[in-house]
Design a protein around this motif. Structure first.
Motif, PDB file in Angstrom:
ATOM      1  N   GLY A  34       0.644  -1.280   0.121  1.00  0.00           N
ATOM      2  CA  GLY A  34       0.078   0.038  -0.116  1.00  0.00           C
ATOM      3  C   GLY A  34       0.726   1.311  -0.085  1.00  0.00           C
ATOM      4  O   GLY A  34       0.149   2.534   0.078  1.00  0.00           O
ATOM      5  N   LYS A  35       2.272   1.160  -0.109  1.00  0.00           N
ATOM      6  CA  LYS A  35       2.798   2.478  -0.271  1.00  0.00           C
ATOM      7  C   LYS A  35       2.377   3.286  -1.313  1.00  0.00           C
ATOM      8  O   LYS A  35       2.342   4.541  -1.070  1.00  0.00           O
ATOM      9  CB  LYS A  35       4.474   2.033  -0.262  1.00  0.00           C
ATOM     10  CG  LYS A  35       5.138   1.250   0.795  1.00  0.00           C
ATOM     11  CD  LYS A  35       6.534   0.928   0.676  1.00  0.00           C
ATOM     12  CE  LYS A  35       6.817   0.197  -0.728  1.00  0.00           C
ATOM     13  NZ  LYS A  35       6.338  -0.982  -0.731  1.00  0.00           N
ATOM     14  N   SER A  36       2.167   2.901  -2.383  1.00  0.00           N
ATOM     15  CA  SER A  36       1.980   3.736  -3.673  1.00  0.00           C
ATOM     16  C   SER A  36       0.488   4.239  -3.683  1.00  0.00           C
ATOM     17  O   SER A  36       0.306   5.298  -4.058  1.00  0.00           O
ATOM     18  CB  SER A  36       2.044   3.132  -4.901  1.00  0.00           C
ATOM     19  OG  SER A  36       3.606   2.792  -5.075  1.00  0.00           O
ATOM     20  N   ILE A  37      -0.330   3.627  -2.637  1.00  0.00           N
ATOM     21  CA  ILE A  37      -1.633   4.124  -2.653  1.00  0.00           C
ATOM     22  C   ILE A  37      -1.507   5.382  -1.793  1.00  0.00           C
ATOM     23  O   ILE A  37      -2.435   6.206  -1.996  1.00  0.00           O
ATOM     24  CB  ILE A  37      -2.629   2.853  -1.752  1.00  0.00           C
ATOM     25  CG1 ILE A  37      -2.706   1.896  -2.878  1.00  0.00           C
ATOM     26  CG2 ILE A  37      -4.044   3.535  -1.489  1.00  0.00           C
ATOM     27  CD1 ILE A  37      -3.408   0.745  -2.009  1.00  0.00           C
ATOM     28  N   SER A 424      10.109   4.338 -17.638  1.00  0.00           N
ATOM     29  CA  SER A 424      10.562   3.913 -16.234  1.00  0.00           C
ATOM     30  C   SER A 424      10.232   5.110 -15.285  1.00  0.00           C
ATOM     31  O   SER A 424      10.980   5.830 -15.564  1.00  0.00           O
ATOM     32  CB  SER A 424      11.955   3.393 -16.170  1.00  0.00           C
ATOM     33  OG  SER A 424      12.318   3.361 -14.584  1.00  0.00           O
ATOM     34  N   GLY A 425       9.214   5.090 -14.565  1.00  0.00           N
ATOM     35  CA  GLY A 425       9.011   5.794 -13.198  1.00  0.00           C
ATOM     36  C   GLY A 425      10.330   6.082 -12.273  1.00  0.00           C
ATOM     37  O   GLY A 425      10.645   6.912 -11.842  1.00  0.00           O
ATOM     38  N   GLU A 452       9.484   5.169  -5.204  1.00  0.00           N
ATOM     39  CA  GLU A 452      10.529   4.118  -5.736  1.00  0.00           C
ATOM     40  C   GLU A 452      11.615   4.448  -6.534  1.00  0.00           C
ATOM     41  O   GLU A 452      11.745   4.152  -7.662  1.00  0.00           O
ATOM     42  CB  GLU A 452       9.506   2.912  -6.439  1.00  0.00           C
ATOM     43  CG  GLU A 452       8.549   2.331  -5.431  1.00  0.00           C
ATOM     44  CD  GLU A 452       7.921   1.166  -6.096  1.00  0.00           C
ATOM     45  OE1 GLU A 452       8.251   0.723  -7.251  1.00  0.00           O
ATOM     46  OE2 GLU A 452       6.881   0.518  -5.561  1.00  0.00           O
ATOM     47  N   VAL A 453      12.019   5.804  -6.090  1.00  0.00           N
ATOM     48  CA  VAL A 453      13.263   6.132  -6.539  1.00  0.00           C
ATOM     49  C   VAL A 453      14.527   5.299  -6.839  1.00  0.00           C
ATOM     50  O   VAL A 453      15.436   5.232  -7.560  1.00  0.00           O
ATOM     51  CB  VAL A 453      13.953   7.541  -5.942  1.00  0.00           C
ATOM     52  CG1 VAL A 453      14.422   7.129  -4.662  1.00  0.00           C
ATOM     53  CG2 VAL A 453      14.797   8.267  -6.854  1.00  0.00           C
ATOM     54  N   ASP A 454      14.338   4.281  -6.142  1.00  0.00           N
ATOM     55  CA  ASP A 454      15.459   3.125  -6.022  1.00  0.00           C
ATOM     56  C   ASP A 454      15.306   2.064  -6.929  1.00  0.00           C
ATOM     57  O   ASP A 454      16.193   0.923  -7.162  1.00  0.00           O
ATOM     58  CB  ASP A 454      15.766   2.597  -4.521  1.00  0.00           C
ATOM     59  CG  ASP A 454      14.185   2.056  -4.289  1.00  0.00           C
ATOM     60  OD1 ASP A 454      13.425   1.713  -5.039  1.00  0.00           O
ATOM     61  OD2 ASP A 454      14.090   1.952  -2.842  1.00  0.00           O
ATOM     62  N   THR A 481       9.055   6.574  -1.020  1.00  0.00           N
ATOM     63  CA  THR A 481       8.887   5.065  -0.654  1.00  0.00           C
ATOM     64  C   THR A 481       9.823   4.305  -1.459  1.00  0.00           C
ATOM     65  O   THR A 481      10.608   4.629  -2.433  1.00  0.00           O
ATOM     66  CB  THR A 481       7.455   4.681  -1.665  1.00  0.00           C
ATOM     67  OG1 THR A 481       7.879   4.985  -2.981  1.00  0.00           O
ATOM     68  CG2 THR A 481       6.350   5.688  -1.056  1.00  0.00           C
ATOM     69  N   THR A 482      10.279   3.334  -0.596  1.00  0.00           N
ATOM     70  CA  THR A 482      11.502   2.713  -0.986  1.00  0.00           C
ATOM     71  C   THR A 482      11.684   0.959  -0.543  1.00  0.00           C
ATOM     72  O   THR A 482      10.938   0.775   0.368  1.00  0.00           O
ATOM     73  CB  THR A 482      12.695   3.121  -0.402  1.00  0.00           C
ATOM     74  OG1 THR A 482      13.969   2.662  -0.865  1.00  0.00           O
ATOM     75  CG2 THR A 482      12.720   3.223   1.182  1.00  0.00           C
TER      76      THR A 482
END
Length: 550
Positions: A34-37, A424-425, A452-454, A481-482
């Motif tokens: 649920g991080k992206s939510i 790619s995001g 999700e920069v990683d 978020t990672t």
């Protein structure tokens, strides 16, 4: 900065209240937890497009509320008191309708989005991406080159030139019609002048017309009244004299009648005065018959002028004064056009020179930016990446003559492409991280979110990304978020998302992690399970993170 986010009935979220702190906020959890939510929810609170299927199954509406402290942040004027902070609230109904509020005042989605742009920049696979806007590319370039003053000068000159052009065009159009217009104005002024109008003339003429139109009746009434009061043998005055003599006889016998006698004797001279006034009054109506025609003609003239120039004497007179001013300006219009065209030529030359000067500075700034960004890329696992600031000349506008577009490729041998074509995001987030790293001193957006920069990185590069996020968080509030323990370990505030089940429904739970709980989460991220080895490694990462702060 973002202080609190409240989410209710959104997707698999039942009811969540999250708080955030200054610095680097990290959100961790299993994939699909649920991080992206949470990022999507904040995006909705900032005005992004909503869909009805986002509402939790079985519920009527979803509610998202974000509270921001805005000390020292310049915000657009929306006519609301925001001195004590901003509460952005979004309602999304199951039928697809959406409502937005700022500090409990209903606003349009456009207003919400305008405020949102000033508060938060979200980078990842989301709509709220300033990096995809060409206007923002120009903003980034000008910010990096400290070219704001140059651009504001161009904007001011552009406005001056536009206004001068409008005035010249307007005057030239008037010049074409000038002869005809001058003739018309002179005729109108002469027509009003020749009428010799007086302010209260119309009212007096209407009164006189009413009298003249009823002369026969007025004469008859006045004559009859005069005869009854004085002229007839049996007139009012004669009868009053008889009455007075009778009352005198009464009063001689009964003194109580003296008051009546006094009143009658006082009335006698009043009636005589009235008869004299009636005699003079009836003589008023012995006027020339032609006078009625004169009055009617005069009223017709006034009516004609009112139809042309406005009802009432004052409107006609004001029109005349306005016509006189316009006539005067038209008579010297040639001189005015010549002066304005001369001024316009000077201003246009100044504008072009300023725009070309700014363009030259942008070209130099673009090369400097390219070198710095590519240096940043090497530390972000983009060893073969290329960055290009593509400047093309376009039509002169308030921002100058440059169309600015950032282009990028992560792969050797491929030409740089517009950022909008990057699939790619994660790549897009790292491009923004590189940009934000070199722009951190003059970027005014207070909250940066990296989703999700990683993606696709690890090892040494992960530590580099962590250091950059940590450095960026000294000047902005950063939410990230990672899945990388290296990034999670440098966070100032750690949130963990978990997907849980209650009965037949799934829901998201978010915990604030501190001390041992945080170490266990980082250990889980390192090895998938928590062991003595992963705990030891997690402790080392947290100790190393302290060094980043020094």
């Amino acid at each position: 900065m973002l202080k609190e986010l409240r989410i209710k009935n959104l997707a698999i979220i039942d009811d969540l209240r999250l708080r955030f702190e200054a610095g680097l906020n990290v959100l961790t959890g299993e994939t699909g937890a649920g991080k992206s939510i949470l990022v999507d929810a904040l995006s909705l609170a900032l005005g992004s497009r909503a869909q009805s299927d986002l509402v939790r199954s079985g519920e009527k509406e979803a509610i998202i509320q974000a509270y921001f402290e805005i000390d020292g942040i310049r915000m657009p004027d929306i006519g609301l008191d925001i001195s004590e902070g901003l509460i952005l609230r979004r309602y999304i109904s199951a039928s697809g309708k959406s409502k937005a509020y700022i500090n409990d005042i209903m606003v349009s989605m456009q207003s919400l989005a305008e405020i949102g742009k000033k508060l938060v920049d979200i980078h990842g696979q989301h709509e709220h991406q300033s990096l995809l806007s060409l206007d923002m590319h120009r903003e980034f370039l000008d910010a990096f080159g400290r070219l704001k003053d140059d651009r504001e000068r161009i904007s001011a000159l552009y406005t001056e030139v536009s206004l001068l052009k409008e005035e010249v065009t307007d005057l030239k159009q008037k010049l074409k019609d000038r002869a005809q217009r001058i003739d018309l104005l002179r005729f109108q002024i002469q027509e009003i002048d020749s009428a010799s109008l007086k302010i209260d003339e119309k009212e007096k003429l209407l009164e006189e017309k009413a009298i003249l139109s009823n002369l026969s009746k007025l004469n008859e009434l006045a004559e009859t009244a005069y005869s009854m009061i004085y002229g007839d043998d049996d007139s009012c005055i004669e009868k009053l004299s008889v009455i007075i003599s009778k009352v005198k006889e009464i009063a001689a016998i009964d003194q109580n009648a003296n008051d009546i006698l006094s009143m009658l004797e006082e009335a006698n001279p009043l009636i005589e005065d009235a008869s004299n006034m009636l005699r003079r009054y009836k003589n008023r109506y012995d006027l020339e018959p032609a006078r009625l025609e004169e009055v009617e003609n005069r009223l017709d003239l006034i009516k004609k002028l009112e139809k042309k120039y406005g009802e009432g004497m004052m409107n006609i007179i004001n029109y005349k004064e306005s016509a006189e001013k316009e006539l005067k300006s038209l008579e010297i219009i040639d001189e005015r056009v010549e002066a304005l065209e001369s001024e316009l030529k000077i201003k246009e030359e100044m504008l072009i020179n300023a725009a070309r000067s700014l363009s030259g500075k942008r070209q130099k700034t673009a090369l400097m930016m390219k070198d710095l960004i590519e240096k940043e890329f090497k530390e972000l696992a983009f060893s073969d990446a290329q960055f290009l600031v593509d400047l093309k000349e376009e039509s002169l506008a308030p921002h100058g003559i440059d169309r600015v577009e950032f282009k990028f490729t992560a792969n050797l041998g491929e030409p740089p492409k517009p950022l909008a074509k990057i699939a790619s995001g994660g790549e897009l987030s790292r491009v923004m991280l590189a940009l934000k790293s070199i722009l951190s001193d003059f970027d005014s957006i207070p909250v940066l979110i990296f989703d999700e920069v990683d993606a696709g990185i690890g090892g040494k590069t992960a530590h580099s990304v962590a250091r950059k996020l940590k450095a960026l968080s000294s000047k902005h509030q950063v939410l990230c978020t990672t899945h990388l323990p290296q990034i999670a370990s440098v966070g100032d505030f750690h949130l963990k998302t978990e997907k849980k089940q209650k009965g037949e429904k799934v829901y998201v739970e978010v915990k604030e992690l501190k001390d041992n709980e945080r170490m266990k989460e980082i250990a889980r991220m390192l090895g998938g399970t928590i062991t003595d080895v992963s705990l030891k490694h997690a402790k080392e990462l947290l100790e190393r993170a302290i060094l980043y702060e020094r």
